[in-house]
Scaffold this motif. Structure first.
Motif, short mmCIF file in Angstrom:
data_model
loop_
_atom_site.label_atom_id
_atom_site.label_comp_id
_atom_site.label_asym_id
_atom_site.label_seq_id
_atom_site.Cartn_x
_atom_site.Cartn_y
_atom_site.Cartn_z
N ARG A 71 42.08 49.84 61.90
CA ARG A 71 40.93 50.67 62.06
C ARG A 71 39.57 49.92 61.77
O ARG A 71 39.60 48.74 61.53
CB ARG A 71 40.72 51.92 60.85
CG ARG A 71 40.64 51.47 59.67
CD ARG A 71 40.77 52.63 58.65
NE ARG A 71 41.27 51.86 57.39
CZ ARG A 71 41.55 52.90 56.48
NH1 ARG A 71 41.73 54.12 56.49
NH2 ARG A 71 42.41 52.29 55.29
N ARG A 72 38.73 50.52 62.55
CA ARG A 72 37.34 49.75 62.55
C ARG A 72 36.60 49.52 61.19
O ARG A 72 36.27 48.45 60.81
CB ARG A 72 36.51 50.32 63.57
CG ARG A 72 35.03 49.59 63.75
CD ARG A 72 34.21 50.10 64.63
NE ARG A 72 33.17 48.97 64.84
CZ ARG A 72 32.11 49.29 65.39
NH1 ARG A 72 31.90 50.24 66.07
NH2 ARG A 72 31.09 48.47 65.23
N PHE A 73 36.41 50.68 60.36
CA PHE A 73 35.94 50.59 59.25
C PHE A 73 36.67 51.64 58.27
O PHE A 73 36.89 52.67 58.38
CB PHE A 73 34.23 51.08 59.12
CG PHE A 73 33.68 50.89 57.94
CD1 PHE A 73 33.23 49.80 57.23
CD2 PHE A 73 33.57 52.12 57.11
CE1 PHE A 73 32.71 49.45 56.15
CE2 PHE A 73 32.75 51.87 55.84
CZ PHE A 73 32.50 50.75 55.67
N GLY A 74 37.02 51.21 57.00
CA GLY A 74 37.38 52.33 56.02
C GLY A 74 37.97 51.51 54.75
O GLY A 74 37.84 50.50 54.55
N PRO A 75 38.45 52.59 53.78
CA PRO A 75 38.66 52.06 52.74
C PRO A 75 40.15 51.40 52.66
O PRO A 75 40.92 51.72 53.56
CB PRO A 75 38.81 53.29 51.51
CG PRO A 75 39.24 54.68 52.91
CD PRO A 75 38.38 54.02 54.08
N VAL A 76 40.09 50.47 51.83
CA VAL A 76 41.53 49.40 51.72
C VAL A 76 42.09 49.21 50.46
O VAL A 76 43.31 49.05 50.16
CB VAL A 76 41.30 48.08 52.27
CG1 VAL A 76 40.88 48.12 54.01
CG2 VAL A 76 40.01 47.41 51.58
N ALA A 77 41.19 49.79 49.33
CA ALA A 77 41.50 49.76 48.11
C ALA A 77 40.79 50.46 47.18
O ALA A 77 39.47 50.65 47.45
CB ALA A 77 41.97 48.35 47.43
N GLY A 78 41.10 51.14 45.90
CA GLY A 78 40.34 51.74 45.14
C GLY A 78 40.93 51.87 43.68
O GLY A 78 42.14 51.49 43.39
N ALA A 79 40.38 52.20 42.76
CA ALA A 79 40.62 52.53 41.37
C ALA A 79 40.05 53.39 40.64
O ALA A 79 38.90 53.89 41.18
CB ALA A 79 40.64 51.32 40.58
N SER A 80 40.32 54.17 39.67
CA SER A 80 39.53 55.04 38.76
C SER A 80 38.82 54.02 38.01
O SER A 80 39.12 52.97 37.46
CB SER A 80 40.53 56.11 38.22
OG SER A 80 41.46 55.40 37.34
N LEU A 81 37.77 54.60 37.47
CA LEU A 81 36.87 53.86 36.17
C LEU A 81 37.14 54.68 35.15
O LEU A 81 36.90 55.85 35.03
CB LEU A 81 35.49 54.11 36.79
CG LEU A 81 34.92 53.39 38.17
CD1 LEU A 81 33.55 53.53 38.57
CD2 LEU A 81 35.28 51.96 38.12
N ILE A 82 37.23 53.81 34.04
CA ILE A 82 37.68 54.30 32.69
C ILE A 82 36.49 53.90 31.90
O ILE A 82 36.13 52.76 31.44
CB ILE A 82 38.99 53.79 32.28
CG1 ILE A 82 40.01 54.11 32.99
CG2 ILE A 82 39.05 54.16 30.88
CD1 ILE A 82 40.44 55.23 33.44
N ALA A 83 35.85 54.91 31.12
CA ALA A 83 34.82 54.94 30.12
C ALA A 83 35.05 54.11 28.98
O ALA A 83 36.47 54.19 28.66
CB ALA A 83 34.17 56.30 30.13
N PRO A 84 34.43 53.63 28.04
CA PRO A 84 34.99 53.20 26.86
C PRO A 84 35.55 53.93 25.97
O PRO A 84 36.43 53.56 25.21
CB PRO A 84 33.43 52.53 26.30
CG PRO A 84 32.68 52.26 27.60
CD PRO A 84 33.08 53.59 28.48
N ASP A 85 35.42 55.18 26.02
CA ASP A 85 35.98 56.08 25.11
C ASP A 85 37.44 56.56 25.89
O ASP A 85 38.18 57.42 25.37
CB ASP A 85 35.12 57.48 24.88
CG ASP A 85 35.04 58.39 26.34
OD1 ASP A 85 35.63 58.21 27.23
OD2 ASP A 85 34.13 59.39 25.91
#
Length: 129
Positions: A71-85
């Motif tokens: 595809r021309r443009f788009g997401p290729v990877a990701g992750a959730s973000l975990i807070a210090p708690d």
């Protein structure tokens, strides 16, 4: 080349936190992740101007091939973000444009960043791709 305000766009070498974050997001065994991972040594970054630690990416395409994203443009990877708690604090998404690393976007729901004393890549939780 200037930005929209007329200031010159300055590309810098990848910071250690950004480099390590990219490596972790692209640690999958797929051919796509391998091709994108090969671009990391040839990538540079610039601040996106966002309050989160988002960065735009530029890759020397004379030195390394584009990845077969389909595809021309788009997401290729990701992750959730975990807070210090330990709570879920948002998402990070890596985008590619025409098979080339382009944009590392953080959506920090609480606007706290990775937390005191934590490096950017330590903020990553479950990865998906």
């Amino acid at each position: 080349m200037p930005d929209r305000a007329g200031a010159p766009i300055v590309w810098e070498p990848l910071g250690e936190d950004v480099r390590r974050t990219l490596e972790l997001l692209l640690d999958g065994a797929s051919d796509l992740h391998g091709a994108l991972r090969a671009q990391i040594p040839y990538a540079r970054m610039r601040d996106s101007g966002c309050a989160c630690p988002c960065v735009y990416l530029s890759v020397d395409t004379d030195a390394v091939a584009a990845a077969p994203t389909g595809r021309r443009f788009g997401p290729v990877a990701g992750a959730s973000l975990i807070a210090p708690d330990g709570g879920h604090d948002g998402e990070v998404t890596l985008f590619a444009s025409e098979g080339v690393l382009a944009d590392l976007q953080f959506c920090d729901w609480e606007d706290h960043g990775p937390g005191p004393g934590r490096r950017l890549w330590e903020w990553l939780g479950h990865r998906y791709g």
